[in-house]
Motif scaffolding. Structure first.
Motif, PDB file in Angstrom:
ATOM      1  N   HIS A   1       0.850  -1.062  -0.051  1.00  0.00           N
ATOM      2  CA  HIS A   1       0.089  -0.093   0.079  1.00  0.00           C
ATOM      3  C   HIS A   1       1.030   1.392  -0.146  1.00  0.00           C
ATOM      4  CE1 HIS A   1      -2.859  -3.186   1.678  1.00  0.00           C
ATOM      5  NE2 HIS A   1      -3.725  -2.321   1.008  1.00  0.00           N
ATOM      6  N   GLU A   2       0.182   2.397  -0.168  1.00  0.00           N
ATOM      7  CA  GLU A   2       0.991   3.466  -0.411  1.00  0.00           C
ATOM      8  C   GLU A   2       0.264   4.742   0.204  1.00  0.00           C
ATOM      9  OE1 GLU A   2       3.448   6.501  -3.244  1.00  0.00           O
ATOM     10  OE2 GLU A   2       2.180   4.737  -4.377  1.00  0.00           O
ATOM     11  N   SER A   3       0.757   5.714   1.010  1.00  0.00           N
ATOM     12  CA  SER A   3      -0.216   6.675   1.421  1.00  0.00           C
ATOM     13  C   SER A   3       0.497   8.289   0.659  1.00  0.00           C
ATOM     14  CB  SER A   3       0.089   7.152   3.004  1.00  0.00           C
ATOM     15  OG  SER A   3       1.318   7.351   3.322  1.00  0.00           O
ATOM     16  N   VAL A   4      -0.402   8.966   0.012  1.00  0.00           N
ATOM     17  CA  VAL A   4       0.038   9.858  -0.832  1.00  0.00           C
ATOM     18  C   VAL A   4      -0.762  11.171  -0.334  1.00  0.00           C
ATOM     19  CG1 VAL A   4      -0.071  10.872  -3.008  1.00  0.00           C
ATOM     20  CG2 VAL A   4       0.542   8.405  -2.732  1.00  0.00           C
ATOM     21  N   VAL A   5      -0.011  12.509  -0.483  1.00  0.00           N
ATOM     22  CA  VAL A   5      -1.023  13.705  -0.234  1.00  0.00           C
ATOM     23  C   VAL A   5      -0.611  14.341  -1.478  1.00  0.00           C
ATOM     24  CG1 VAL A   5      -0.745  15.772   1.124  1.00  0.00           C
ATOM     25  CG2 VAL A   5      -0.196  13.655   2.277  1.00  0.00           C
ATOM     26  N   VAL A   6      -1.908  14.864  -1.922  1.00  0.00           N
ATOM     27  CA  VAL A   6      -1.844  15.903  -2.934  1.00  0.00           C
ATOM     28  C   VAL A   6      -2.594  17.232  -2.624  1.00  0.00           C
ATOM     29  CG1 VAL A   6      -3.008  16.330  -5.295  1.00  0.00           C
ATOM     30  CG2 VAL A   6      -2.240  13.828  -4.518  1.00  0.00           C
ATOM     31  N   SER A   7      -2.125  18.372  -2.849  1.00  0.00           N
ATOM     32  CA  SER A   7      -2.241  19.628  -2.361  1.00  0.00           C
ATOM     33  C   SER A   7      -2.202  20.638  -3.592  1.00  0.00           C
ATOM     34  CB  SER A   7      -1.560  20.085  -1.333  1.00  0.00           C
ATOM     35  OG  SER A   7      -0.181  20.085  -1.796  1.00  0.00           O
ATOM     36  N   ALA A   8      -2.987  21.723  -3.274  1.00  0.00           N
ATOM     37  CA  ALA A   8      -2.844  22.757  -4.131  1.00  0.00           C
ATOM     38  C   ALA A   8      -3.256  24.196  -3.418  1.00  0.00           C
ATOM     39  CB  ALA A   8      -3.929  22.539  -5.547  1.00  0.00           C
ATOM     40  N   VAL A   9      -2.820  25.321  -3.989  1.00  0.00           N
ATOM     41  CA  VAL A   9      -3.078  26.455  -3.209  1.00  0.00           C
ATOM     42  C   VAL A   9      -4.424  27.003  -3.974  1.00  0.00           C
ATOM     43  CG1 VAL A   9      -2.400  28.999  -3.167  1.00  0.00           C
ATOM     44  CG2 VAL A   9      -0.709  27.134  -2.742  1.00  0.00           C
ATOM     45  N   VAL A  10      -5.417  27.408  -3.127  1.00  0.00           N
ATOM     46  CA  VAL A  10      -6.520  27.764  -3.560  1.00  0.00           C
ATOM     47  C   VAL A  10      -7.179  29.164  -2.817  1.00  0.00           C
ATOM     48  CG1 VAL A  10      -7.376  25.508  -4.082  1.00  0.00           C
ATOM     49  CG2 VAL A  10      -7.900  26.344  -1.737  1.00  0.00           C
ATOM     50  N   SER A  11      -8.200  29.589  -3.628  1.00  0.00           N
ATOM     51  CA  SER A  11      -8.713  30.784  -2.859  1.00  0.00           C
ATOM     52  C   SER A  11      -9.662  30.467  -1.719  1.00  0.00           C
ATOM     53  CB  SER A  11      -9.801  31.496  -4.014  1.00  0.00           C
ATOM     54  OG  SER A  11     -10.397  32.427  -3.326  1.00  0.00           O
ATOM     55  N   SER A  12      -9.610  31.478  -0.672  1.00  0.00           N
ATOM     56  CA  SER A  12     -10.436  31.036   0.581  1.00  0.00           C
ATOM     57  C   SER A  12     -11.710  31.462   0.609  1.00  0.00           C
ATOM     58  CB  SER A  12      -9.556  31.926   1.848  1.00  0.00           C
ATOM     59  OG  SER A  12      -8.226  31.136   1.892  1.00  0.00           O
ATOM     60  N   GLU A  13     -11.953  32.112  -0.660  1.00  0.00           N
ATOM     61  CA  GLU A  13     -13.423  32.639  -0.838  1.00  0.00           C
ATOM     62  C   GLU A  13     -14.249  32.133  -1.766  1.00  0.00           C
ATOM     63  OE1 GLU A  13     -12.874  37.133  -0.862  1.00  0.00           O
ATOM     64  OE2 GLU A  13     -11.286  36.674  -2.119  1.00  0.00           O
ATOM     65  N   VAL A  14     -13.978  30.629  -1.829  1.00  0.00           N
ATOM     66  CA  VAL A  14     -15.017  30.151  -2.890  1.00  0.00           C
ATOM     67  C   VAL A  14     -16.166  29.125  -2.185  1.00  0.00           C
ATOM     68  CG1 VAL A  14     -13.197  29.768  -4.476  1.00  0.00           C
ATOM     69  CG2 VAL A  14     -13.511  27.962  -2.805  1.00  0.00           C
ATOM     70  N   GLY A  15     -16.169  29.074  -0.920  1.00  0.00           N
ATOM     71  CA  GLY A  15     -17.434  28.671  -0.312  1.00  0.00           C
ATOM     72  C   GLY A  15     -17.035  27.301   0.224  1.00  0.00           C
ATOM     73  N   TRP A  16     -15.956  27.140   1.016  1.00  0.00           N
ATOM     74  CA  TRP A  16     -15.712  25.565   1.320  1.00  0.00           C
ATOM     75  C   TRP A  16     -16.716  24.790   2.162  1.00  0.00           C
ATOM     76  CZ3 TRP A  16     -12.609  23.975  -1.870  1.00  0.00           C
ATOM     77  CH2 TRP A  16     -11.507  24.816  -2.411  1.00  0.00           C
ATOM     78  N   GLU A  17     -17.893  25.614   2.540  1.00  0.00           N
ATOM     79  CA  GLU A  17     -18.967  24.701   3.278  1.00  0.00           C
ATOM     80  C   GLU A  17     -19.823  24.113   2.373  1.00  0.00           C
ATOM     81  OE1 GLU A  17     -20.425  28.604   2.001  1.00  0.00           O
ATOM     82  OE2 GLU A  17     -18.617  27.866   3.132  1.00  0.00           O
TER      83      GLU A  17
ATOM     84  N   ARG B   1     -16.015  19.271  -6.584  1.00  0.00           N
ATOM     85  CA  ARG B   1     -15.454  19.875  -7.868  1.00  0.00           C
ATOM     86  C   ARG B   1     -13.859  19.920  -7.685  1.00  0.00           C
ATOM     87  NH1 ARG B   1     -19.899  23.177  -8.072  1.00  0.00           N
ATOM     88  NH2 ARG B   1     -18.960  24.847  -7.109  1.00  0.00           N
ATOM     89  N   TYR B   2     -13.335  20.374  -6.716  1.00  0.00           N
ATOM     90  CA  TYR B   2     -11.962  20.388  -6.301  1.00  0.00           C
ATOM     91  C   TYR B   2     -11.484  19.068  -5.910  1.00  0.00           C
ATOM     92  CZ  TYR B   2     -11.360  25.654  -6.257  1.00  0.00           C
ATOM     93  OH  TYR B   2     -11.308  26.923  -6.920  1.00  0.00           O
ATOM     94  N   THR B   3     -11.908  18.297  -5.535  1.00  0.00           N
ATOM     95  CA  THR B   3     -11.336  16.786  -5.364  1.00  0.00           C
ATOM     96  C   THR B   3     -11.312  16.410  -6.609  1.00  0.00           C
ATOM     97  OG1 THR B   3     -12.639  16.465  -3.209  1.00  0.00           O
ATOM     98  CG2 THR B   3     -12.033  14.691  -4.447  1.00  0.00           C
ATOM     99  N   ASP B   4     -12.090  16.237  -7.489  1.00  0.00           N
ATOM    100  CA  ASP B   4     -12.157  16.011  -8.977  1.00  0.00           C
ATOM    101  C   ASP B   4     -10.968  16.506  -9.501  1.00  0.00           C
ATOM    102  OD1 ASP B   4     -14.155  14.052  -8.488  1.00  0.00           O
ATOM    103  OD2 ASP B   4     -15.390  15.280  -9.397  1.00  0.00           O
ATOM    104  N   LEU B   5     -10.934  17.621  -9.368  1.00  0.00           N
ATOM    105  CA  LEU B   5      -9.847  18.558 -10.106  1.00  0.00           C
ATOM    106  C   LEU B   5      -8.252  18.157  -9.605  1.00  0.00           C
ATOM    107  CD1 LEU B   5     -10.780  22.327 -10.136  1.00  0.00           C
ATOM    108  CD2 LEU B   5     -10.424  20.904 -12.121  1.00  0.00           C
ATOM    109  N   LEU B   6      -8.221  17.884  -8.194  1.00  0.00           N
ATOM    110  CA  LEU B   6      -6.882  17.578  -7.907  1.00  0.00           C
ATOM    111  C   LEU B   6      -6.410  15.720  -8.309  1.00  0.00           C
ATOM    112  CD1 LEU B   6      -6.974  20.056  -6.391  1.00  0.00           C
ATOM    113  CD2 LEU B   6      -5.795  18.916  -4.353  1.00  0.00           C
ATOM    114  N   LEU B   7      -7.521  15.128  -8.194  1.00  0.00           N
ATOM    115  CA  LEU B   7      -7.306  13.806  -9.002  1.00  0.00           C
ATOM    116  C   LEU B   7      -7.122  13.821 -10.225  1.00  0.00           C
ATOM    117  CD1 LEU B   7     -10.388  11.873  -6.756  1.00  0.00           C
ATOM    118  CD2 LEU B   7      -7.892  12.000  -6.354  1.00  0.00           C
TER     119      LEU B   7
END
Length: 503
Positions: free
Chosen positions: A377-393, A400-406
């Motif tokens: 098995h393998e553990s992987v971290v994927v990250s991106a810098v994003v705007s704080s104003e897009v409504g994360w709730e 959408r962002y999950t699909d984009l990062l994948l």
């Protein structure tokens, strides 16, 4: 012996606490959450473990110095430091790939020449020479000394050198990092490599000063390091060093206000009404939150970054549990560059109603048995810098962002879709909950030039006895900078206002 209260248990706060305790002071740390480390945390599930904050370390000498100055055990006796090689692998939009060797100028030049064409490495090597000049000009006043009262000396003059231009028969000086890429590197892929160092800290290379060239230079000159077991192990080691030096930690204790007496800080009051008196108060908190803890003005009118009230970029992170081993030759860190970098930057600065573009993603694949249940098995971290104003709730936004990062991460992880067992999502809201930073923003390192917009508030304040430490104060964000801020605050308290940094 003075009584010292520290607000928050971030890395800068703990670095200051350990040094102050060794100097003979009685130090108590009040942390509103249930653990230490600030953003340096770990998530565990089903035998997988992930760093949820910084995944790599530059300038390990900062923490080596902390451990030398606070006890007999050196840093390497408390954690295992591993130099990451290659430092990073870059996958560009045109399919070109390059692996950048760690801390080797000749190796980097050769790798870039082979991957991007003859003279690409030479141009990057010449850029590093100029970046070193900017580093040498700013290193001490920007990182190793308290912020000068005449901080505008750092704000008005660009330390990155001008470059002779044959056609113009004169020297021209870049004012932004984007101009450095356009004028000096002259290759979209080299420019993407350069700008990714700024973007990783939430900086827009179109507005970041040319002095941001010190960010890739730091990695090149001092190497990129990993702590075996995950970066959380570094936080653990610093915490344990504090405990051995008799620093007291009180978790689940939120400070409601800073107390004042006779015109100086005199302790804190917690939200439950408890009062802790002190001779000095050290705050490792977001500047807006700190301002709310006291009615006393903390900076001169118009002082450096005194009004950090606008939302700053945050970080969106996926924690991926994968079936199948890591595979031979996999890079620890891969940066995948998007096809439309300008669109990414535009959306980061001003998110609108359109769908977000593919972002620049950083993929961390540590070769560390401690982070996975077994070799299959393998553990992987994927990250991106994003705007704080897009409504994360909003769940739709998160999907959408999950699909984009994948999608963006696929070039870095062979067979990602088939290998994915499960994933965990961390939005800027998670960061805000853990660190208290408004909008879940991640502070950038301090940079010279730019009229002071990239400096941070001084470690001292206009309220005597109240000090600022950590990423939201001088010299800014990042693990090494947090350690430096701890050293500066400890020096100011132990030696007084005449302290000018380590010699």
């Amino acid at each position: 012996m003075a009584r010292i209260v520290v607000i928050g248990a971030g890395m800068g706060a703990m670095a200051a606490a350990a040094r102050l305790a060794v100097a003979g002071h009685r130090v108590t740390v009040y942390e509103r959450t249930d653990t230490y480390g600030g953003a340096v945390r770990r998530f565990e599930r089903d035998g997988f473990a992930f760093d949820t904050g910084p995944g790599l370390l530059t300038l390990p000498a900062v923490y080596r110095d902390l451990f030398v100055k606070t006890g007999k055990e050196p840093l390497e006796d408390c954690v295992e430091l591993v130099q990451v090689d290659p430092s990073s692998r870059h996958v560009f939009a045109d399919g070109t790939e390059v692996s950048v060797p760690n801390a080797s100028r000749a190796g980097v030049v050769a790798a870039l020449d082979e991957a991007l064409g003859a003279s690409a490495g030479e141009r990057w090597g010449e850029f590093l020479v100029r970046a070193r000049e900017a580093w040498d000009r700013t290193r001490r006043p920007l990182l190793e000394e308290p912020l000068w009262p005449n901080w505008r000396v750092l704000a008005d003059k660009e330390p990155y050198p001008g470059v002779p231009h044959k056609r113009l028969l004169r020297t021209r000086r870049a004012s932004t990092l984007a101009e450095v890429g356009d004028w000096e590197l002259r290759d979209e892929r080299l420019t993407a490599l350069l700008e990714s160092h700024a973007l990783a800290h939430g900086l827009d290379p179109r507005t970041a000063p040319a002095s941001a060239a010190v960010l890739p230079y730091m990695e090149h000159a001092f190497g990129t390091w990993y702590v075996r077991g995950g970066m959380r192990e570094l936080a653990r080691a610093v915490y344990e060093r504090c405990v051995r030096r008799r620093v007291e930690f009180v978790f689940g204790a939120e400070v409601a206000r800073v107390l004042e007496k006779d015109g100086r800080a005199a302790g804190v009051e917690l939200t439950d009404g408890t009062v802790a008196e002190a001779d000095h108060v050290v705050a490792d908190v977001d500047p807006v939150r700190l301002r709310a803890l006291t009615e006393h003005p903390l900076d001169e009118d118009g002082d450096v970054r005194a009004d950090l009230v606008q939302p700053l970029p945050g970080r969106f992170t996926l924690l991926l549990a994968l079936r199948g081993g890591r595979g031979a030759g996999a890079a620890h860190r891969t940066v995948v560059h998007p096809p439309a970098p300008e669109s990414e930057l535009d959306f980061l600065v001003s998110p609108g109603g359109d769908e977000p573009p593919l972002p620049t993603v950083t993929v961390l694949r540590p070769d560390d048995p401690a982070l996975k249940p077994d070799e299959e098995h393998e553990s992987v971290v994927v990250s991106a810098v994003v705007s704080s104003e897009v409504g994360w709730e909003d769940e739709g936004t998160v999907r959408r962002y999950t699909d984009l990062l994948l999608e963006a991460a696929r070039p870095a992880i062979p067979g990602l879709a088939e290998r994915l067992l499960w994933h965990e999502v961390r939005t800027p809201e998670h960061v805000e909950d853990e660190t208290g930073a408004r909008f879940g923003a991640v502070p950038a390192p301090a940079l010279a030039a730019g009229r002071g917009r990239f400096l941070h508030p001084a470690n001292t304040t206009r309220l005597p006895g109240l000090y600022r430490v950590g990423g939201w104060s001088h010299p800014g964000g990042g693990l090494p900078h947090a350690g430096m801020s701890g050293a500066l605050v400890a020096g100011l308290i132990v030696e007084g206002p005449e302290f000018r940094g380590s010699q």
